[in-house]
Each structure stands twice: as structure tokens, then as C-alpha cells.
Design an enzyme around this catalytic site. Structure first.
Site, PDB file in Angstrom:
ATOM      1  N   LYS A   1       4.847   0.260   8.192  1.00 16.68           N
ATOM      2  CA  LYS A   1       4.573   1.552   7.558  1.00 16.68           C
ATOM      3  C   LYS A   1       5.808   2.425   7.689  1.00 16.68           C
ATOM      4  CE  LYS A   1       1.070   5.100   6.996  1.00 16.68           C
ATOM      5  NZ  LYS A   1      -0.318   5.527   7.340  1.00 16.68           N
TER       6      LYS A   1
ATOM      7  N   ASP B   1     -11.366  10.592  11.008  1.00 17.21           N
ATOM      8  CA  ASP B   1     -11.397  10.172   9.602  1.00 17.21           C
ATOM      9  C   ASP B   1     -11.943   8.752   9.485  1.00 17.21           C
ATOM     10  OD1 ASP B   1     -11.078  10.545   6.874  1.00 17.21           O
ATOM     11  OD2 ASP B   1      -8.987   9.885   6.845  1.00 17.21           O
TER      12      ASP B   1
ATOM     13  N   VAL C   1       3.473   1.167   2.798  1.00 25.47           N
ATOM     14  CA  VAL C   1       3.265   0.040   3.707  1.00 25.47           C
ATOM     15  C   VAL C   1       3.779  -1.224   3.031  1.00 25.47           C
ATOM     16  CG1 VAL C   1       1.599  -1.297   5.041  1.00 25.47           C
ATOM     17  CG2 VAL C   1       1.220   1.155   4.680  1.00 25.47           C
TER      18      VAL C   1
ATOM     19  N   GLY D   1       0.827  -1.204   0.000  1.00 26.24           N
ATOM     20  CA  GLY D   1       0.000   0.000   0.000  1.00 26.24           C
ATOM     21  C   GLY D   1       0.855   1.246   0.000  1.00 26.24           C
ATOM     22  N   ARG D   2       0.237   2.326  -0.439  1.00 29.33           N
ATOM     23  CA  ARG D   2       0.954   3.592  -0.503  1.00 29.33           C
ATOM     24  C   ARG D   2      -0.033   4.716  -0.249  1.00 29.33           C
ATOM     25  NH1 ARG D   2       4.630   4.602  -5.723  1.00 29.33           N
ATOM     26  NH2 ARG D   2       5.394   2.555  -5.042  1.00 29.33           N
TER      27      ARG D   2
ATOM     28  N   MET E   1       1.616   9.913   3.087  1.00 31.19           N
ATOM     29  CA  MET E   1       2.838  10.119   3.850  1.00 31.19           C
ATOM     30  C   MET E   1       3.823   8.981   3.744  1.00 31.19           C
ATOM     31  SD  MET E   1       1.693  11.819   7.428  1.00 31.19           S
ATOM     32  CE  MET E   1       0.678  10.399   7.875  1.00 31.19           C
TER      33      MET E   1
END
Length: 404
Positions: free
Chosen positions: A131, A224, A116, A109-110, A113
Site C-alpha cells: 500500500k 469502520d 495497493v 486496488g485504489r 489515500m
């Protein structure tokens, strides 16, 4: 995955704005912004909002000439910034295979910030998610602070349905933290299945509400909550993740924002959509939980628009469409629970995530719920409060008709 952009400096953000403002075609402009912002949704939304306001008022001609010149110069830094980021990601993918005690296996994942990875912790021989914040030259001080807040917030809450943090560390200039590796995907990927079996979706949301209550009891406000931030394990059990916008309560029990609109528009509470210096409390997380529950039940978001500004306006001003209007099979009590979470005024929502969970469990067990539907008089009062101008015009017209 496409390239991503970290939260740029003020100059880089404004340079991107100026470059996008020169593109007259709306579709090409949006494509340009998506390419430059990558996975940084917050940067994309911030720039789109600014461009919309300039399109409305054509304020670009009023920019201070000195600032305008410095911003144009800053444009040239964009290329250098993206090149440095590309080099960092290439380096991660090829030469950097070890971060402290962790051996990187693959990127999974990206985000805005960081990146991962699936990794193997050598000392314990276990698979984890690691992360890693984007390179030292790419992360601003605020990026680093938010990264630490995310890790510390998650680490401070011990609950079986909150993604725990195993370790927070720093290695060779890189900040990182490690977490369990969940391979069931996010709730976003399973929304359709829960819509088809919404009783199962209600049970899932009861579990999520309990996790959010645990965070609130530790003084942590998520800010969030959305399907992307609820990850599932192999058994389908939900876990709350991504405390990147989390913050601690102040002494008055609220959280004061600093003029930014923080969160994801379609799931944020009206007081968040207002921005400014409004106080945001735990009621904002309860609204977001209601927005997710509504989407599970209705099979669509409460509000959806191609324009971010229009979505924010709808969140602030428009009442949710009654669920039973388009889904008459949905139980009236369940509709009441969802709509109570989605009240515009924070004080009219559930007092706590615990109270929300109580009603969800009561509904699952076919017991009476605590929430009640507002009366017609209360609904009129709420409408007058939201639309004072419209109400005044309606009263004036009524008096005029009476006079006639």
C-alpha cells in the site's frame, strides 16, 4: 478503475461544494461528485451531507463574501490538483516499478489515500500487497498521519485473523507498508453465498469477533468494520483489514471524536452517527459486527436509503426490522444475538466482542446463549427514550381519552 481523489484540503473541498451547488439536477450533481471524489467515499459523503443541509435551509446566501470569493478562486485549484494526481498515477503505472525492496507487479486496488499493488519482495522472493500513499504533493499532513495510524494499528496486534503488516517504510518521498497478499476477495463479494448458508456465515463472524477482541485488548478501536474490510484467503478464512479510522483508547476507556461523523453510514453505531463530541467505545465495533451479521442473515442491510442523511437518521432513531418477520426460518436465538448487538444504547449491547463470539459459538454448538430478548416493558422504555416527544403526545392523548 476511475480516477480517485485524495482527502482534499479545506479549500478544495469547499470549491467542490460550490461547483456542485450550482448543478440543480440531483442526478447530474451526484454524477459530478462521484467523478470528482472517485473512490474517496468519505469526501463524497461529507460533500453530499453539506449540500443536503444547504438545500434544506438555503444557507449559501449567508456565506461570508470574503470567504466566498476565496472559495471561488480555490475552484481553479481543483483542475491542477486532479492533473497532478493523474500524473502521479500515470508515473506509477509506467516508470516507477521499484519501491525500496519491492518490485511492483500490478495495481490491485485504489482508495482515498493510496494505491495497493501486488508486489514481489526481492530479498525474500515473496508476493505481497504493497500500500502506497498518493504522491507527496497530494497527501495532506492528516492523510499521512492516518496512513501511519493504519499501519501502526495493524502492526501492533498479533492475531491470525488480522491482516499483519510486514514492513512500514519510506522511499523517495513515498510512504508505504507491505502486507500478505490475500486473493479470496472481500466479504462483500461473498455475502450472497453466506446468506444461502448462514450457518457458515455465523462461523465466519465468530472468527471476526475474536479478531476484533484481540484489537480491543491492544487498545485499538477499528471504527469502520464492514464487509469491505474483511478479506478472505484462498480457504475462505476471514482477516480484518483497513485500520484507516482506527484509534487508541484514551485514559477514560473511550475515544473522543472531533465533530466528524467517521465510518460507513449503514454499518456505523448510533453514537457514531450522532457525530459531535460523543464518546465512542468498543461498543461501536460490536454494533458494526451486528450490522454485518444481520446483513448475512437477512440478505440485505439493516438500513438503506438513497440519502446519506436519511440513513444516518434511521441508524439513530429506527429499530432494526425483526429478522424472523421476513425470515421465519431463522432461529430465535440467532435473531436475539444479532439484535443485542444492534441496541441503540451502547450499554445494552454485548459487553465485549469476546461475549459476542461466545454466544455465536454456543449457537453453532446448539448450546444455550447468554443474551436474552428484552421484555415488552423494556421495549416500551427504550421506545420512550428514543422518542420522548412521541411518548409525551401518546400519554397526553391517553389522559384526554380517560378524562372524556
Amino acid at each position: 478503475m476511475g480516477s480517485t481523489s485524495t482527502s482534499c484540503t479545506y479549500q478544495l473541498q469547499k470549491a467542490l461544494f460550490l461547483e456542485a451547488h450550482e448543478i440543480s439536477c440531483a442526478e447530474k450533481r451526484q454524477a459530478f461528485l462521484r467523478q470528482r471524489c472517485g473512490d474517496d467515499r468519505r469526501l463524497f459523503e461529507r460533500l453530499e451531507k453539506l449540500l443536503e443541509s444547504v438545500d434544506d435551509d438555503d444557507e449559501s446566501d449567508q456565506l461570508d463574501p470574503a470567504r466566498f470569493g476565496s472559495l471561488v478562486t480555490a475552484r481553479h485549484a481543483i483542475g491542477r490538483h486532479l492533473a497532478a494526481e493523474h500524473q502521479f498515477l500515470e508515473e506509477l503505472g509506467t516508470s516507477i516499478r521499484q519501491v525500496g525492496d519491492y518490485e511492483l507487479v500490478r495495481e490491485i486496488g485504489r482508495g482515498a489515500m493510496g494505491v495497493v499493488f501486488e508486489a514481489r519482495q526481492r530479498s525474500l522472493g515473496r508476493r505481497v500487497a504493497l500500500k502506497l500513499i498518493l504522491g507527496p504533493s497530494l497527501a495532506s499532513p492528516s492523510d499521512r498521519q492516518r496512513f501511519r495510524i493504519e499501519a501502526e494499528a495493524a502492526a501492533s496486534v498479533c492475531h491470525p485473523n488480522i491482516v499483519p503488516v510486514y514492513e512500514i517504510g519510506h522511499h523517495d518521498g513515498y510512504d508505504f507498508f507491505s502486507m500478505p497478499l490475500f486473493e479470496g476477495g472481500t466479504l462483500t463479494e461473498h455475502l450472497e453465498a453466506y446468506h444461502d448458508d448462514y450457518r457458515k456465515g455465523v462461523a465466519l463472524m465468530a472468527t471476526v469477533a475474536a479478531a476484533v477482541q484481540a484489537a480491543h485488548e491492544r487498545g485499538i478501536l477499528h471504527r469502520d468494520m464492514k464487509p469491505d474490510n474483511i478479506v478472505l484467503d484462498e480457504a475462505g478464512t476471514p482477516h480484518v483489514a483497513d485500520f484507516g479510522l482506527a484509534s487508541r483508547f484514551d485514559e477514560d476507556g473511550g475515544l473522543t471524536l472531533t465533530g466528524q461523523i467517521l465510518g460507513t453510514p449503514r454499518y456505523m453505531a448510533p453514537e457514531q452517527a450522532e457525530g459531535g463530541s460523543a464518546d465512542v467505545t468498543t461498543a461501536a465495533d460490536i454494533y458494526s459486527l451486528g450490522a454485518i451479521l444481520y446483513e448475512i442473515l437477512a440478505g440485505k442491510p439493516i438500513f438503506k436509503s438513497d440519502s446519506i442523511m436519511e440513513t444516518l437518521r434511521m441508524v439513530r432513531d429506527e429499530p432494526p426490522e425483526p429478522l424472523r418477520g421476513t425470515h421465519p426460518h431463522i432461529d430465535r436465538d440467532l435473531e436475539t444475538i444479532a439484535l443485542k448487538c444492534l441496541e441503540k444504547e451502547p450499554e445494552r449491547r454485548y459487553a465485549s466482542a469476546r461475549d459476542l463470539r461466545h454466544d455465536l459459538v454456543a449457537w453453532l454448538e446448539r448450546r444455550p446463549i447468554e443474551a436474552r430478548r428484552p421484555s415488552k416493558v423494556e421495549r416500551v422504555k427504550m421506545w420512550v427514550k428514543r422518542r420522548p416527544v412521541h411518548a409525551a403526545l401518546a400519554v397526553t392523548a391517553s389522559l384526554f381519552l380517560v378524562a372524556l
